[in-house]
Design a protein around this motif. Structure first.
Motif, PDB file in Angstrom:
ATOM      1  N   SER A  75      -9.649  23.852 -51.874  1.00 17.74           N
ATOM      2  CA  SER A  75      -8.922  22.593 -51.665  1.00 17.74           C
ATOM      3  C   SER A  75      -7.985  22.662 -50.453  1.00 17.74           C
ATOM      4  CB  SER A  75      -8.138  22.202 -52.919  1.00 17.74           C
ATOM      5  OG  SER A  75      -7.300  23.285 -53.292  1.00 17.74           O
ATOM      6  N   ASN A  76      -7.777  23.889 -49.911  1.00 19.05           N
ATOM      7  CA  ASN A  76      -6.904  24.025 -48.730  1.00 19.05           C
ATOM      8  C   ASN A  76      -7.639  23.785 -47.414  1.00 19.05           C
ATOM      9  OD1 ASN A  76      -4.655  24.659 -50.253  1.00 19.05           O
ATOM     10  ND2 ASN A  76      -5.251  26.820 -50.396  1.00 19.05           N
ATOM     11  N   ARG A  78     -10.081  16.062 -45.350  1.00 22.93           N
ATOM     12  CA  ARG A  78      -9.133  15.854 -46.474  1.00 22.93           C
ATOM     13  C   ARG A  78      -7.821  15.308 -45.912  1.00 22.93           C
ATOM     14  NH1 ARG A  78     -11.146  20.946 -49.367  1.00 22.93           N
ATOM     15  NH2 ARG A  78     -12.378  20.041 -51.058  1.00 22.93           N
ATOM     16  N   LYS A  79      -7.474  14.156 -46.424  1.00 22.42           N
ATOM     17  CA  LYS A  79      -6.300  13.434 -45.942  1.00 22.42           C
ATOM     18  C   LYS A  79      -5.008  14.242 -46.193  1.00 22.42           C
ATOM     19  CE  LYS A  79      -4.848   8.620 -45.922  1.00 22.42           C
ATOM     20  NZ  LYS A  79      -5.004   7.337 -46.631  1.00 22.42           N
ATOM     21  N   ASN A  80      -4.928  14.840 -47.367  1.00 19.10           N
ATOM     22  CA  ASN A  80      -3.692  15.553 -47.737  1.00 19.10           C
ATOM     23  C   ASN A  80      -3.461  16.790 -46.866  1.00 19.10           C
ATOM     24  OD1 ASN A  80      -5.967  16.671 -48.978  1.00 19.10           O
ATOM     25  ND2 ASN A  80      -4.755  17.618 -50.602  1.00 19.10           N
ATOM     26  N   LYS A 136      -2.239  15.687 -43.507  1.00 23.42           N
ATOM     27  CA  LYS A 136      -0.805  15.365 -43.614  1.00 23.42           C
ATOM     28  C   LYS A 136       0.032  16.633 -43.672  1.00 23.42           C
ATOM     29  CE  LYS A 136      -0.647  10.774 -45.618  1.00 23.42           C
ATOM     30  NZ  LYS A 136      -0.458  10.036 -46.882  1.00 23.42           N
ATOM     31  N   LYS A 137      -0.494  17.606 -44.414  1.00 24.21           N
ATOM     32  CA  LYS A 137       0.230  18.863 -44.601  1.00 24.21           C
ATOM     33  C   LYS A 137       0.515  19.541 -43.267  1.00 24.21           C
ATOM     34  CE  LYS A 137      -0.541  23.439 -46.526  1.00 24.21           C
ATOM     35  NZ  LYS A 137      -1.580  24.293 -47.110  1.00 24.21           N
TER      36      LYS A 137
END
Lengths: 494, 130
Positions: free
Chosen positions: B92-93, B110-112, B115-116
């Protein structure tokens, strides 16, 4: 020229016929090629459509297809295996996708692929290429096919399965090969190339043939032109030959005249010899008459006798003149004559002159058959030969000179031989003596035309032969003349 | 002959796709990092894809890199972009993935994670965000 134009027309017609028929066959061939490709593709497409329909029917049997697959992993595995059974060399990929209304991704429900690296997972998001086509299927709810990125080899067929006749429930995706179409296309291309080569060869053959025909016709035309030129040349040559022959005849006539004139001097001398004796006779008679008158012994009887003698002598003189005049008359046509008589006439003319020069003259005239001759020209020949003999006998101062004239028959020919004892003709000039202007005499006595004219008269005008040979004593001039045909015929009849 | 022809076509396609991948990476990474030159720390598989790029420069230490392309055996806090669906799915990273499915290129982001790492993304790639 007409033949040439006709050949050109036929060649052009043939060429155009071949070109147009080739164009026609080519268009028919192209249409057949297109139809064949279309039909083959249609056949493949129908196969894909049938498979899609079979899958759809199978799925219907499963109830709510999407829910069943979502809830049961085992069924998913079995269903993937089921899809795998459709995969062949021409059907590369079969998988089923759907798209929720709110989702921006397509998701995969099942995939028939056996390759784990290339197999979609259940519910895996899927980003298709040529998205518009996919959305078009969702929008129109109709099957669609389009060419995939692998140029010409693979097509993608999208078959929408409609739920409740309203929305697209899922899409059956089949990637299929068009190799059979390519295979047919390739073979047809080869066939077309072969056909084109065949047409090209035929056109080439026609062009080469046309070249040969044109070359042949051109050569024929040139030959005709040359032939025409040759004919024209022949005509002009014939004309020239005729002109030259005419000139030659004229020249011969002139030569005859010239040679006759040359003989004139000789003849005057002969006349003088001929007249000497009769003139002596006349003088004697006149003298006797004068003496008789002086002695008064003249009477009627004597006067009559003198008168008779004078008359005969004058008649003889007149005859002599007539004989010489006749000699100069031109012969208009050949006459049937006794050769012996003609020879005797010539001998009578020349005898006094020969006797005066103490040359013996013997005649052995045995040819009894008549010949057709131009009298005076024949006599001119005899006179020429005798005069030549006389001249050579005097020139060479031959002791006991003589001339023998013989006539006899041989193989239906009348042969005249004039032989002297002058020693003969030198071998080195034997062939020259009949040529014009050739003479062994000095300028005063010879013109060089006598024997040339004699040969011409005998051979060209009298159709006989004049030749010369030497015997032990001297030269022999031999004349051969054909015996008259009628005489021969009469002889044959007898 | 047919086989040789097919081999040439396949090679052509692969070359075309490898170029396609490189251009995609160039556009994507330029968009994410907003830089003209992006330094990449990668493995053999990733190096093959980007070695001809003038925008994506391969670096040999993770510290100097802007991005890790593919799976590398090192602890490094740089964003990771993978070339395999299952690695992307199970980690997931991971920032995103690029992989092939049935001759069709697939891109996932992956949007998150974007953002990260405080990265940007142009609108062209928004359709691929999860």
């Amino acid at each position: 020229m007409k033949e040439f134009k006709r050949s050109v027309f036929i060649m052009i017609l043939l060429l155009f016929t071949i070109i147009f028929s080739s164009a026609f066959y080519f268009s028919v061939f192209s249409k057949t090629q297109t139809d064949l490709k279309k039909e083959t593709f249609k056949y493949l497409l129908n196969e894909v459509i049938d498979i899609s329909k079979n899958i759809e029917n199978y799925n219907k049997g499963m109830g709510d297809f999407k829910t069943v697959l979502k809830n049961n992993p085992l069924i998913r595995t079995n269903y993937n295996n089921f899809l795998n059974t459709f995969i062949t060399a021409n059907l590369k990929n079969i998988f089923i996708v759907y798209k929720d209304k709110n989702s921006k991704f397509f998701k995969v429900l099942a995939d028939g692929s056996k390759n784990p690296l290339d197999r979609f997972e259940f519910d895996e998001k899927f980003e298709p290429r040529f998205k518009n086509k996919w959305y078009e299927v969702l929008r129109n709810k109709k099957p669609i096919y389009f060419r995939n990125s692998i140029e010409g080899i693979w097509y993608t067929f999208l078959y929408p399965v409609i739920k409740d006749s309203k929305v697209v429930d899922y899409i059956i995706v089949i990637d299929f090969s068009t190799k059979p179409v390519l295979f047919i296309e390739k073979n047809l291309k080869s066939l077309r190339k072969l056909f084109m080569s065949y047409v090209a060869i035929i056109i080439w053959i026609i062009i080469v043939l046309a070249g040969f025909i044109f070359y042949d016709l051109r050569r024929e035309n040139e030959m005709k032109k040359l032939l025409k030129k040759v004919q024209e040349f022949n005509l002009s040559l014939q004309k020239k030959v005729n002109e030259e022959v005419q000139k030659s005849r004229e020249k011969d006539k002139q030569l005859i005249l010239q040679s006759r004139l040359a003989l004139m001097g000789e003849l005057l001398s002969m006349i003088a010899h001929q007249w000497r004796q009769p003139l002596n006779v006349i003088a004697g008679v006149v003298n006797n008459m004068q003496l008789d008158l002086e002695f008064d012994e003249i009477d009627k009887k004597k006067l009559k006798e003198y008168n008779e003698k004078l008359k005969n002598t004058i008649k003889y003189l007149s005859q002599t003149i007539d004989d010489f005049r006749k000699f100069y008359r031109e012969d208009k046509q050949k006459e049937l004559c006794d050769v012996n008589e003609l020879i005797e006439e010539v001998v009578n003319m020349i005898k006094p002159s020969i006797n005066n020069k103490k040359i013996g003259l013997k005649l052995k005239l045995n040819c009894k058959k008549p010949v057709k001759v131009l009298k005076n020209e024949f006599k001119q020949v005899i006179l020429n030969i005798i005069k030549n003999a006389e001249d050579i006998l005097i020139e060479r101062e031959i002791k006991n000179p003589y001339i023998i004239i013989k006539t006899f028959e041989c193989d239906n020919k009348c042969v005249i031989e004039i032989n002297d004892n002058g020693g003969g003709v030198a071998l080195q000039i034997k062939d020259e003596i009949f040529k014009p202007y050739f003479t062994t005499k000095d300028e005063k006595n010879g013109t060089g035309l006598g024997l040339y004219m004699s040969k011409n008269i005998i051979e060209k005008r009298l159709n006989g032969v004049l030749s010369v040979y030497n015997n032990e004593n001297g030269a022999v001039f031999r004349i051969e003349l054909e015996v008259e045909d009628e005489y021969k015929r009469d002889q044959g009849n007898n | 002959m047919k086989k040789i022809l097919l081999l040439f076509i396949s090679l052509g396609i692969l070359l075309a796709f490898s170029n396609e991948e490189r251009f995609l990476f160039e556009r994507l990474f330029q968009s994410l990092f907003n830089k003209k030159i992006i330094k990449i720390y990668t493995n053999k598989e990733g190096a093959k894809l980007i070695k001809k790029s003038r925008i994506l420069k391969i670096v040999f230490t993770c510290d100097k890199a802007d991005l890790i392309l593919g799976i590398v055996d090192i602890n490094c806090s740089k964003p990771v972009f993978v070339l395999n669906y299952y690695i992307y799915k199970n980690n997931s990273n991971v920032l995103g993935a690029f992989y092939w499915r049935k001759g069709r290129p697939q891109l996932r982001l992956r949007k998150n994670i974007i953002k990260k790492y405080k990265l940007n993304l142009s609108k062209d790639f928004e359709d691929f965000l999860e």
